[in-house]
Design an enzyme around this catalytic site. Structure first.
Site, PDB file in Angstrom:
ATOM      1  N   LYS A  18       0.850  -1.200   0.000  1.00 28.04           N
ATOM      2  CA  LYS A  18       0.000   0.000   0.000  1.00 28.04           C
ATOM      3  C   LYS A  18       0.877   1.237   0.000  1.00 28.04           C
ATOM      4  CE  LYS A  18      -4.589   0.414   0.495  1.00 28.04           C
ATOM      5  NZ  LYS A  18      -5.460  -0.327  -0.420  1.00 28.04           N
ATOM      6  N   THR A  63      -3.753  -5.464   0.510  1.00 27.01           N
ATOM      7  CA  THR A  63      -3.119  -4.164   0.787  1.00 27.01           C
ATOM      8  C   THR A  63      -4.004  -3.352   1.738  1.00 27.01           C
ATOM      9  OG1 THR A  63      -4.076  -2.985  -1.101  1.00 27.01           O
ATOM     10  CG2 THR A  63      -2.016  -4.194  -1.492  1.00 27.01           C
ATOM     11  N   ASP A  64      -5.293  -3.626   1.721  1.00 24.71           N
ATOM     12  CA  ASP A  64      -6.195  -2.975   2.674  1.00 24.71           C
ATOM     13  C   ASP A  64      -5.842  -3.360   4.111  1.00 24.71           C
ATOM     14  OD1 ASP A  64      -8.672  -1.333   2.976  1.00 24.71           O
ATOM     15  OD2 ASP A  64      -9.339  -3.154   4.001  1.00 24.71           O
ATOM     16  N   PHE A 174      32.648  30.677  -8.192  1.00 26.92           N
ATOM     17  CA  PHE A 174      32.842  29.550  -9.111  1.00 26.92           C
ATOM     18  C   PHE A 174      33.834  29.998 -10.175  1.00 26.92           C
ATOM     19  CE2 PHE A 174      31.429  26.627 -12.604  1.00 26.92           C
ATOM     20  CZ  PHE A 174      31.894  25.471 -11.989  1.00 26.92           C
ATOM     21  N   ARG A 191      28.697  35.100  -5.993  1.00 28.48           N
ATOM     22  CA  ARG A 191      27.434  34.807  -6.684  1.00 28.48           C
ATOM     23  C   ARG A 191      26.391  34.361  -5.656  1.00 28.48           C
ATOM     24  NH1 ARG A 191      28.034  28.650  -9.316  1.00 28.48           N
ATOM     25  NH2 ARG A 191      28.688  27.687  -7.393  1.00 28.48           N
ATOM     26  N   VAL A 252      29.393  23.966  -5.709  1.00 26.98           N
ATOM     27  CA  VAL A 252      28.405  23.097  -5.061  1.00 26.98           C
ATOM     28  C   VAL A 252      29.083  21.776  -4.681  1.00 26.98           C
ATOM     29  CG1 VAL A 252      26.211  21.895  -5.359  1.00 26.98           C
ATOM     30  CG2 VAL A 252      26.520  24.170  -6.338  1.00 26.98           C
ATOM     31  N   GLN A 253      29.952  21.277  -5.568  1.00 24.66           N
ATOM     32  CA  GLN A 253      30.640  20.013  -5.296  1.00 24.66           C
ATOM     33  C   GLN A 253      31.397  20.090  -3.962  1.00 24.66           C
ATOM     34  OE1 GLN A 253      30.386  21.514  -8.266  1.00 24.66           O
ATOM     35  NE2 GLN A 253      30.636  20.107  -9.978  1.00 24.66           N
ATOM     36  N   ASN A 279      21.583  23.100  -8.564  1.00 24.52           N
ATOM     37  CA  ASN A 279      22.133  24.459  -8.489  1.00 24.52           C
ATOM     38  C   ASN A 279      21.110  25.389  -9.121  1.00 24.52           C
ATOM     39  OD1 ASN A 279      23.778  26.677  -8.298  1.00 24.52           O
ATOM     40  ND2 ASN A 279      25.354  25.955  -9.715  1.00 24.52           N
ATOM     41  N   HIS A 281      19.941  28.475 -10.448  1.00 21.29           N
ATOM     42  CA  HIS A 281      20.675  29.637 -10.935  1.00 21.29           C
ATOM     43  C   HIS A 281      19.863  30.928 -10.780  1.00 21.29           C
ATOM     44  CE1 HIS A 281      23.518  26.784 -12.489  1.00 21.29           C
ATOM     45  NE2 HIS A 281      22.622  26.234 -13.294  1.00 21.29           N
TER      46      HIS A 281
END
Ligand SMILES: O=c1[nH]c(=O)c2[nH]c(=O)[nH]c2[nH]1
Length: 320
Positions: A18, A63-64, A174, A191, A252-253, A279, A281
């Site tokens: 479920k 599943t109920d 960057f 930035r 970011v890395q 990222n 922008h």
């Protein structure tokens, strides 16, 4: 020819259950209430092949019924407030109840309900029973519990958060990236950096899990490995936010790697940390056509948020 010899395919894997079981629970402690809202998914594997291949529903836990078990445990489990613990309890309960089910996958998404701060500004107190949805961020857990051939249980837990939206208006550069015929991006020492953090960490596994002893499967003992799940979730989120705010980011890395290192350093039970960081922008608007400098980094004040395309930076850092 029998039907089976005419069938070109064989069943190689089967899992069902479920999805999107919505649960809200109040835990009352006198006038102080705790609340949780979960989206739960329960999936099972085991000796269920004939339900697919022969229409044999005698092996099917409806599943109920899985939905009903989820609500029953939401009412009775002492572990409801911690999604890692509740997920393991639910998975264990199902495995202990149905001998032919060998593996249970429980995923829980926890929505944010935070106490409303009330009172004079600067002197607010957290309200005991009023809550606010402060953001679309979600905490999540994926728990897998396996029944081994000797009947013992072993777990695997991944936890984390999604959709934690952050932005910093400076402290991000960057530069130094590859310059060739395809390069149009200019190097920037300052930035905007914005991302929606998706972050998961795995607990050391296998996690041995004690079989529940009572008939109603409520004697579930949280394994030591995940006993501090709430603290780990809190520390991991804080490390993520602190590093995002404080780091003078080269990329970011690089910020991703530092966040993951911090999470592993802070939490002995965490084995790996995976971040996926879009990222998002923000492009300074070129106003040279009207004689206005909005491109020099110190003069860039008006930006166009760009929802697509975005960069997408991902990595897993594992304990040495
Ligand atoms: O931090 C970044 N990493 C990249 O790989 C990249 N590529 C890009 O165009 N901008 C950025 N920013």
């Amino acid at each position: 020819m029998s039907a089976s010899t005419t069938q070109p395919g064989i069943l190689t894997s089967a899992r069902y259950g479920k999805d999107k079981i919505r649960v809200f629970r109040i835990v009352r402690n006198g006038p102080i209430h705790d609340v949780v809202e979960y989206n739960v998914q329960v999936l099972l594997e085991g000796d269920i092949a004939t339900s697919y291949t022969q229409g044999d529903n005698s092996v099917v836990v409806a599943t109920d019924s899985m939905k009903n078990i989820t609500y029953y445990l939401a009412k009775t489990s002492p572990h409801i407030l911690t999604p890692e613990h509740f997920a393991l309890h639910l998975a264990t309960h199902v495995l202990a109840t149905y001998a032919h089910i060998r593996k249970a996958y429980v995923s829980i998404e926890k929505l944010r309900w935070s106490r409303i701060p009330v009172g004079l500004e600067g002197q607010e107190a957290l309200h005991p029973h009023s809550f606010v949805r402060d953001g679309e961020e979600k905490r999540f857990v994926n728990a897998e519990v396996d029944k081994k051939s000797d009947g013992s249980l072993e777990g695997k837990v991944t936890a984390g958060l999604t959709d934690l939206l952050v932005l910093k208006s400076t402290g991000s550069a960057f530069t130094g990236f590859i310059q060739d015929t395809y390069t149009t991006l200019t190097e920037v020492s300052d930035r905007i950096l914005s991302t929606s953090v998706d972050f998961s960490y795995t607990y050391k596994h296998p996690i041995p899990i004690a079989f529940p002893t009572d008939e109603r499967r409520l004697a579930f003992d949280t394994p030591g490995e995940v006993r501090h799940a709430d603290e780990i979730a809190r520390r991991a989120r804080k490390a993520t936010l602190d590093l995002f705010a404080l780091d003078e980011s080269e990329s970011v890395q690089a910020i991703l790697f530092k966040m993951a290192q911090q999470v592993i350093a802070d939490n002995d039970d965490v084995e790996t940390a995976t971040y996926t960081l879009p990222n998002k922008h923000y492009i300074p608007v070129d106003m040279r056509y009207i004689g206005v400098d909005n491109l020099t980094p110190s003069k860039a004040e008006v930006f166009m948020p760009v929802s697509a395309p975005s960069g997408l930076i991902s990595a897993t850092i594992s304990r040495k």
